[in-house]
Motif scaffolding. Structure first.
Motif, short mmCIF file in Angstrom:
data_model
loop_
_atom_site.label_atom_id
_atom_site.label_comp_id
_atom_site.label_asym_id
_atom_site.label_seq_id
_atom_site.Cartn_x
_atom_site.Cartn_y
_atom_site.Cartn_z
N MET A 25 0.85 -1.21 0.00
CA MET A 25 0.00 0.00 0.00
C MET A 25 0.88 1.25 0.00
O MET A 25 1.18 1.80 1.05
N GLN A 26 1.29 1.66 -1.17
CA GLN A 26 2.15 2.84 -1.28
C GLN A 26 1.30 4.09 -1.49
O GLN A 26 0.32 4.05 -2.23
N ILE A 27 1.72 5.15 -0.82
CA ILE A 27 1.06 6.44 -1.03
C ILE A 27 2.15 7.43 -1.42
O ILE A 27 3.07 7.67 -0.64
N SER A 28 2.03 7.97 -2.63
CA SER A 28 3.07 8.87 -3.18
C SER A 28 4.45 8.22 -3.09
O SER A 28 5.45 8.89 -2.80
N GLY A 29 4.52 6.93 -3.30
CA GLY A 29 5.79 6.22 -3.28
C GLY A 29 6.28 5.88 -1.88
O GLY A 29 7.32 5.26 -1.71
N ALA A 30 5.55 6.31 -0.86
CA ALA A 30 5.97 6.07 0.52
C ALA A 30 5.21 4.87 1.10
O ALA A 30 4.05 4.64 0.76
N ILE A 31 5.91 4.13 1.95
CA ILE A 31 5.30 2.97 2.61
C ILE A 31 5.37 3.20 4.12
O ILE A 31 6.43 3.55 4.65
N MET A 32 4.26 3.00 4.79
CA MET A 32 4.24 3.18 6.24
C MET A 32 5.23 2.21 6.89
O MET A 32 5.26 1.03 6.56
N ASP A 33 6.05 2.75 7.78
CA ASP A 33 7.08 1.94 8.44
C ASP A 33 6.80 1.90 9.95
O ASP A 33 7.12 2.85 10.66
N LEU A 98 3.24 14.31 21.12
CA LEU A 98 4.68 14.03 21.14
C LEU A 98 5.10 12.86 20.23
O LEU A 98 6.02 13.02 19.42
N PRO A 99 4.45 11.68 20.33
CA PRO A 99 4.88 10.57 19.48
C PRO A 99 4.80 10.90 18.00
O PRO A 99 5.72 10.56 17.23
N ALA A 100 3.70 11.56 17.60
CA ALA A 100 3.52 11.88 16.18
C ALA A 100 4.57 12.89 15.72
O ALA A 100 5.19 12.72 14.65
N VAL A 101 4.80 13.92 16.54
CA VAL A 101 5.77 14.95 16.16
C VAL A 101 7.18 14.36 16.12
O VAL A 101 7.94 14.60 15.17
N ALA A 102 7.52 13.59 17.14
CA ALA A 102 8.86 12.98 17.21
C ALA A 102 9.05 12.03 16.03
O ALA A 102 10.14 11.99 15.43
N THR A 103 8.03 11.27 15.70
CA THR A 103 8.15 10.33 14.58
C THR A 103 8.29 11.08 13.25
O THR A 103 9.08 10.69 12.39
N PHE A 104 7.51 12.15 13.11
CA PHE A 104 7.60 12.97 11.88
C PHE A 104 9.03 13.50 11.71
O PHE A 104 9.64 13.34 10.65
N ALA A 105 9.53 14.09 12.77
CA ALA A 105 10.89 14.66 12.71
C ALA A 105 11.92 13.53 12.52
O ALA A 105 12.85 13.67 11.72
N GLY A 106 11.71 12.43 13.23
CA GLY A 106 12.64 11.30 13.12
C GLY A 106 12.66 10.73 11.71
O GLY A 106 13.74 10.38 11.19
N THR A 107 11.50 10.66 11.08
CA THR A 107 11.44 10.11 9.71
C THR A 107 12.18 11.02 8.73
O THR A 107 12.96 10.54 7.91
N LEU A 108 11.95 12.33 8.86
CA LEU A 108 12.64 13.27 7.96
C LEU A 108 14.16 13.20 8.18
O LEU A 108 14.93 13.18 7.22
N PHE A 109 14.54 13.12 9.46
CA PHE A 109 15.96 13.00 9.80
C PHE A 109 16.52 11.69 9.21
O PHE A 109 17.63 11.66 8.66
N GLN A 138 6.19 9.90 3.66
CA GLN A 138 6.67 8.86 4.57
C GLN A 138 6.52 9.31 6.03
O GLN A 138 6.05 8.57 6.89
N ALA A 139 6.93 10.56 6.27
CA ALA A 139 6.86 11.11 7.64
C ALA A 139 5.40 11.19 8.10
O ALA A 139 5.08 10.87 9.26
N ALA A 140 4.53 11.60 7.18
CA ALA A 140 3.10 11.72 7.54
C ALA A 140 2.51 10.34 7.86
O ALA A 140 1.76 10.18 8.84
N LEU A 141 2.85 9.35 7.03
CA LEU A 141 2.33 7.99 7.27
C LEU A 141 2.82 7.44 8.60
O LEU A 141 2.05 6.87 9.39
N ASN A 142 4.11 7.59 8.85
CA ASN A 142 4.68 7.07 10.09
C ASN A 142 4.10 7.77 11.31
O ASN A 142 3.80 7.12 12.33
N SER A 143 3.94 9.09 11.20
CA SER A 143 3.43 9.82 12.38
C SER A 143 1.94 9.54 12.59
O SER A 143 1.43 9.69 13.69
#
Lengths: 164, 274
Positions: A25-33, A98-109, A138-143
């Motif tokens: 299930m890819q969204i814009s080439g990103a896969i939820m991790d 916090l989890p969503a924000v940290a995950t978003f930032a972590g994914t981009l990093f 990717q960051a949006a999906l993960n967060s």
């Protein structure tokens, strides 16, 4: 010992879900991790060294299951898990965002780190950096999944800490 | 002091893990395939691959079910589109059939007009009589087209009637089946004369025929030219039934009109000679 088993089971389950189901299930080439939010959650709840250990295990498992060179995702998730443990200490831990924000930032990093590792090791073909849009997707999906996984990890920790 | 030790311990653990993964990664990059999982990795994969394969099959099955539902949705939309298309095509076919039929009728009318030794104008029915008692039609030709009262109206099949009202742009035609209509006729074969009157409802009645006249069912009845309305020789119909009553001096007959009086659409109005 039981903590190791529980987290191993959790990581194996998340890793299998990632490669067998979410990869379809890819969204814009990103896969939820789901492995990355778990590493972030452990880092937040248990500290940087635990975050690093779980991140490394999660990353290596991902490398093993995905068919790429071992260590790429291991390195990235190790750093993200450790960093989330370090930086989140200064933030109010009960904040529901916090989890969503940290995950978003972590994914981009992690995406930036992936590009750097790819360049340094010459593995750009296998671990090529994605476009900015894909990185944000990717960051949006993960967060999006991070709050649920954070709650799950918190529940595991609560049960493991509970006196018998 | 304790906090500092903890921080150092934390950094030390991180560095150890970081070095481990760097060594692992660099060892991977040196291999030809850039992937060397080793015995531990192979063992793990051996244990996990069946699980992964099973989950993949579950996903395949779920994907198949989803695809089926999506296909049903697509088929419904396509079905609706095709139904609309079929309806449109049916409408188009009906229109084309109508046009073809009209063209065929007009062609026959034109051919008939060429054969006539009279001037004629083609007219189209634009109104029918709503009453049950009278059988008249309104056509789209009037005095502006040269139509005059009592002008004969014909089709290639036979006589239709005569004009009884004329306006500049339309005329009313009294059909020969109307009870007010009477046409002087001849039996084509025997040349016996009579009068055809309308009975209403599309039926004609042949009267005033000599008892000595030799008529049979199927004989053609044509206009006699007497009476000054219809020219001689136009087909009126065929004898359908001969009625000979005992003691009567004359005989009568039922006549089947040649023109299809209940299905008239186009016709010719014969114009007076200039």
């Amino acid at each position: 010992m039981s903590r190791v088993l529980v987290y191993s089971g959790l990581l194996v389950a998340a890793g299998l879900v990632h490669v067998a189901w979410l990869a379809r299930m890819q969204i814009s080439g990103a896969i939820m991790d789901p492995l990355l939010p778990i590493a972030v959650a452990v880092g937040i709840l248990r500290g940087a060294e635990y975050g690093a250990a779980v991140g490394l295990a999660a990353g290596l498992l991902q490398d093993l299951l995905s068919g790429g060179p071992l260590g790429v995702n291991g390195l990235i998730k190790l750093v993200i898990g450790f960093a989330s443990g370090l930086f989140v200490r200064s933030i109010y831990i009960e904040n529901p965002l916090l989890p969503a924000v940290a995950t978003f930032a972590g994914t981009l990093f992690g995406e930036i780190l992936l590009a750097v590792v790819g360049q340094v090791t010459g593995l750009a073909a296998e671990a090529s950096s994605v476009g900015i849009l894909r990185a944000f997707a990717q960051a949006a999906l993960n967060s999006a999944v991070a709050p649920f996984l954070f709650r799950g990890v918190k529940q595991i920790e609560f049960r493991l800490e509970r006196p018998r | 002091m304790g906090e500092l030790l903890l921080a150092r311990r934390r950094i030390a653990i991180f560095l150890v893990l970081f070095l481990f993964v760097l060594v692992l990664l660099s060892s991977q990059t040196r291999t030809a395939d850039r992937r060397q999982v080793g015995p531990v990795g192979t063992a793990l994969l051996t244990a996990l691959m069946p699980l992964q394969a099973g989950m993949f099959r579950v996903a395949d099955a779920a994907s198949g079910v989803w695809d089926t539902f999506a296909e049903i949705g697509r088929l419904r939309v396509e079905n609706a589109r095709l139904r609309t298309q079929v309806e449109n095509l049916n409408r188009e076919v009906a229109e084309l059939r109508e046009q073809a039929s009209s063209a065929e009728r007009l062609e026959r009318l034109l051919e008939f007009r060429r054969q006539l030794s009279y001037q004629a104008t083609a007219a189209r029915v634009i109104g029918r009589d709503a009453s049950r008692w009278f059988t008249t039609l309104v056509v789209d030709r009037g005095s502006r087209d040269g139509v005059r009262r009592n002008a004969p109206v014909v089709t290639p099949e036979g006589v239709v009637g005569r004009v009884i009202e004329v306006t500049p742009m339309a005329s009313r035609v009294l059909l020969i089946s109307d009870s007010r209509s009477a046409v002087g006729v001849l039996i084509q074969q025997s040349r016996d004369a009579g009068v055809v009157e309308g009975l209403g409802g599309g039926r004609l009645h042949l009267k005033y025929l000599s008892r000595a006249a030799r008529i049979n069912e199927g004989d053609l009845v044509v206009t006699s030219g007497l009476g000054g309305v219809f020219p001689r020789g136009l087909v009126v119909g065929r004898i359908a039934n001969v009625i000979r009553e005992e003691g009567e001096l004359l005989q009568e007959a039922e006549v089947e009109p040649a023109a299809q009086l209940d299905r008239l659409e186009e016709m010719l109005i014969l114009l007076p000679r200039q």
